[in-house]
Design an enzyme around this catalytic site. Structure first.
Site, PDB file in Angstrom:
ATOM      1  N   LYS A 171      62.673  61.932  42.339  1.00  9.92           N
ATOM      2  CA  LYS A 171      61.789  62.773  41.529  1.00  9.92           C
ATOM      3  C   LYS A 171      61.329  63.988  42.333  1.00  9.92           C
ATOM      4  CE  LYS A 171      57.363  62.950  41.187  1.00  9.92           C
ATOM      5  NZ  LYS A 171      57.138  64.380  40.916  1.00  9.92           N
ATOM      6  N   GLY A 222      54.821  65.205  50.949  1.00  7.74           N
ATOM      7  CA  GLY A 222      53.819  65.944  50.188  1.00  7.74           C
ATOM      8  C   GLY A 222      52.532  66.029  50.991  1.00  7.74           C
ATOM      9  N   GLY A 227      49.517  61.441  49.751  1.00  9.40           N
ATOM     10  CA  GLY A 227      50.132  60.368  50.545  1.00  9.40           C
ATOM     11  C   GLY A 227      49.247  59.128  50.596  1.00  9.40           C
ATOM     12  N   GLU A 244      55.797  61.604  54.778  1.00  8.71           N
ATOM     13  CA  GLU A 244      55.817  62.852  55.562  1.00  8.71           C
ATOM     14  C   GLU A 244      54.770  63.763  54.933  1.00  8.71           C
ATOM     15  OE1 GLU A 244      57.270  63.456  58.268  1.00  8.71           O
ATOM     16  OE2 GLU A 244      58.991  62.120  58.394  1.00  8.71           O
ATOM     17  N   CYS A 278      55.589  72.733  56.203  1.00 12.62           N
ATOM     18  CA  CYS A 278      54.679  71.728  56.767  1.00 12.62           C
ATOM     19  C   CYS A 278      54.485  71.947  58.256  1.00 12.62           C
ATOM     20  CB  CYS A 278      55.201  70.327  56.483  1.00 12.62           C
ATOM     21  SG  CYS A 278      56.886  70.065  57.032  1.00 12.62           S
ATOM     22  N   GLU A 375      44.581  73.068  56.043  1.00 10.77           N
ATOM     23  CA  GLU A 375      45.978  73.502  55.998  1.00 10.77           C
ATOM     24  C   GLU A 375      46.106  74.565  54.905  1.00 10.77           C
ATOM     25  OE1 GLU A 375      48.795  70.742  54.198  1.00 10.77           O
ATOM     26  OE2 GLU A 375      50.403  71.534  55.427  1.00 10.77           O
TER      27      GLU A 375
END
Ligand code: NAD
Length: 476
Positions: A171, A222, A227, A244, A278, A375
């Site tokens: 997905k 993501g 997560g 991740e 990331c 972030e």
């Protein structure tokens, strides 16, 4: 294959329309470029059931045979890289050259995985007894990917899952479904039906997958908050998970560097893909003796970089990928203004069309400014002055994240002595974002659980199984 239209899911080897559709936008123009299938819960059940049915035969297929098919996947990416890259620019926004490179990259990963071995460990071998540990597939893998590198990060999951003998339900992000739908279509002729299923839809689809009792593992890339939800939801049937997640990577620039030489590399470490990486540099710590020089060189370089529609010739940076992310980054810029922070570059927010934000560099903000502690995941970089290296290391490590970091110095031994003190999974010296299929990639702290790439990444798609054989006792 037509990459410009007819986007269908792949379930049991066939193209399937969604129960509904939803619009997909070009982030450079905000125009609707396609309608993507919206998968219902019943269709997800069908995809998972197809993967379950395909599992025993795929597991029983010798690994060498599975690897041959993975090599054929490499060929398919090479064949379709130009068309897939152009579609990636349309739905993701990145410049054409980068999109094409991303569309080619899975071939490199597939070739490496086609040559990788699942290790067998001999624990004991005597006249009486032999003990070996093998690695067996898990079953049905649910793969969930983000919108910043929809092609490559998706295939980082699919390829090792298949080599290890699992079947997959994949997905993509709702923001970038089209390239992944076309990957499903590309591979229909390569893989047996049910081995790779692709579903797309809205915000409910991911949670349906993580809670589903017939999925054995979730591999997720993501944000850290999502997560955490994935981990909780996966606990129902103790799914294996690889997460991740986000990062707030520091770069530490030592005073001995040649500023003009490294300025472009420092710039791209932060701004590649418009900061939506990331492992982008998201905090740049620069020694006080060269701070002004680095600031000047970065700003001068930034002025030479062309921001625009990724489809236009010469564009080096595209828009932010989607409206919610654009609003998030805009909000960080506004917060910096509200707190009286100074911008060395950018800082203004243009009105559309398109989710464009300027290259923005913030001048030595305090460590607790949101633009430092959060972030950004957009083209906004805080430049931070430090006095001594112990202070820089302490500030770099003072984060819940631990994904990557970089150290820049003319003296690589000195840089290495700094690198080993950093609390993260990947450190680059005089480089950034260098990734290869044979080197494992992992996040420490709240940047993730588990690893991708390398043999370690392949093993994440297996259960270990120890077989102890007493050599004599079975005879009568
Ligand atoms: P996101 O967490 O919003 O979404 C990622 C995926 O999860 C999407 O497919 C989404 O539909 C799905 N999802 C959302 N909610 C879910 C839920 N409750 N259960 C299951 N699935 C759910 O992340 P994003 O905005 O797409 O990506 C940006 C983030 O990803 C950044 O934080 C970035 O640092 C991180 N990222 C990490 C890596 C890495 O390798 N560590 C790589 C790329 C991006």
């Amino acid at each position: 294959m037509d990459f410009d239209k007819s986007y269908t899911m792949t379930i049991n080897g066939a193209g399937v329309a969604g129960a509904g559709t939803y619009p997909v936008l070009n982030p450079a123009t905000e125009e609707i470029i396609a309608q993507a299938p919206d998968c219902s819960a019943a269709q997800l059940d069908e995809a998972i059931a197809a993967a379950r049915r395909a599992f025993p035969a795929w597991k029983a297929t010798p690994i060498e045979q599975r690897q041959k098919l993975v090599l054929a996947i490499a060929g398919s990416f090479i064949e379709h890289a130009t068309a897939l890259g152009a579609l990636l620019t349309r739905e993701q926004g990145k410049p054409l050259a980068e999109a094409r490179a991303e569309a080619m990259a899975p071939a490199l990963w597939a070739q490496a995985l086609a040559a990788m071995q699942l290790p067998v460990t001999v624990n004991e071998d005597s006249a009486e007894l032999r003990s070996e540990t093998h690695h067996v597939p898990l079953g049905v893998v649910g793969a969930i990917s983000p919108w910043n590198f929809p092609v490559l990060l998706t295939m980082w999951k699919v390829l090792p899952a298949l080599v290890a003998g699992n079947t997959v339900v994949l997905k993509p992000s709702p923001h970038t479904p089209l390239t992944v739908l076309k990957i499903g279509e590309m591979l229909r002729g390569v893989l047996p039906p049910g081995v790779l299923n692709v579903v797309t839809g809205g915000d409910e689809l991911g949670p349906w997958m993580t809670a589903h009792e017939d999925i054995d593992k979730i591999t997720f890339t993501g944000s850290t908050p999502t997560g955490k939800k994935v981990l909780q939801s996966a606990a129902g049937n103790l799914k294996r998970v690889t997460l991740e997640l986000g990062g707030n990577d520091p770069a530490i620039v030592l005073p001995d560097v040649n500023v003009d030489e490294i300025a472009p590399r420092l710039f791209w470490s932060a701004f590649k893909n418009s900061g939506q990486v990331c492992i982008a540099t998201k905090r740049m710590y620069v020694h006080k003796d060269i701070y002004d020089d680095v600031a000047r060189a970065l700003v001068a370089y930034a002025r030479t970089v062309k921001v625009g529609n990724g489809a236009d010739e010469g564009t080096q940076l595209g828009p932010v990928q989607n409206r919610p992310q654009y609003e998030r980054v805009k909000n960080l810029i506004e917060d910096a203004h509200a707190h009286g922070l100074r911008f060395l570059a950018g800082g203004e927010v243009p009105v559309g069309p398109g989710y464009f934000l300027p290259i923005s560099i913030v001048d030595n903000p305090p460590e607790d400014a949101r633009v430092v502690s959060e972030e950004a995941f957009g083209p906004v970089l805080p430049l931070l002055r430090y006095d001594d290296i112990d202070e820089a290391v302490r500030r770099a490590n003072d984060s819940p994240y631990g994904l990557g970091a970089s150290v820049w110095s003319a003296d690589t031994d000195r840089a290495l002595s700094v690198a080993v003190r950093l609390e993260c999974g990947n450190v680059w010296i005089n480089d950034c974002q260098y990734l290869r299929p044979n080197a494992m990639f992992a996040g420490h702290k709240q940047s993730g659980i588990g690893v991708e790439n390398g043999v370690e990444g392949l093993l994440e798609y297996t259960n270990p199984q120890t077989i102890v054989m007493r050599k004599s006792a079975a005879a009568r």
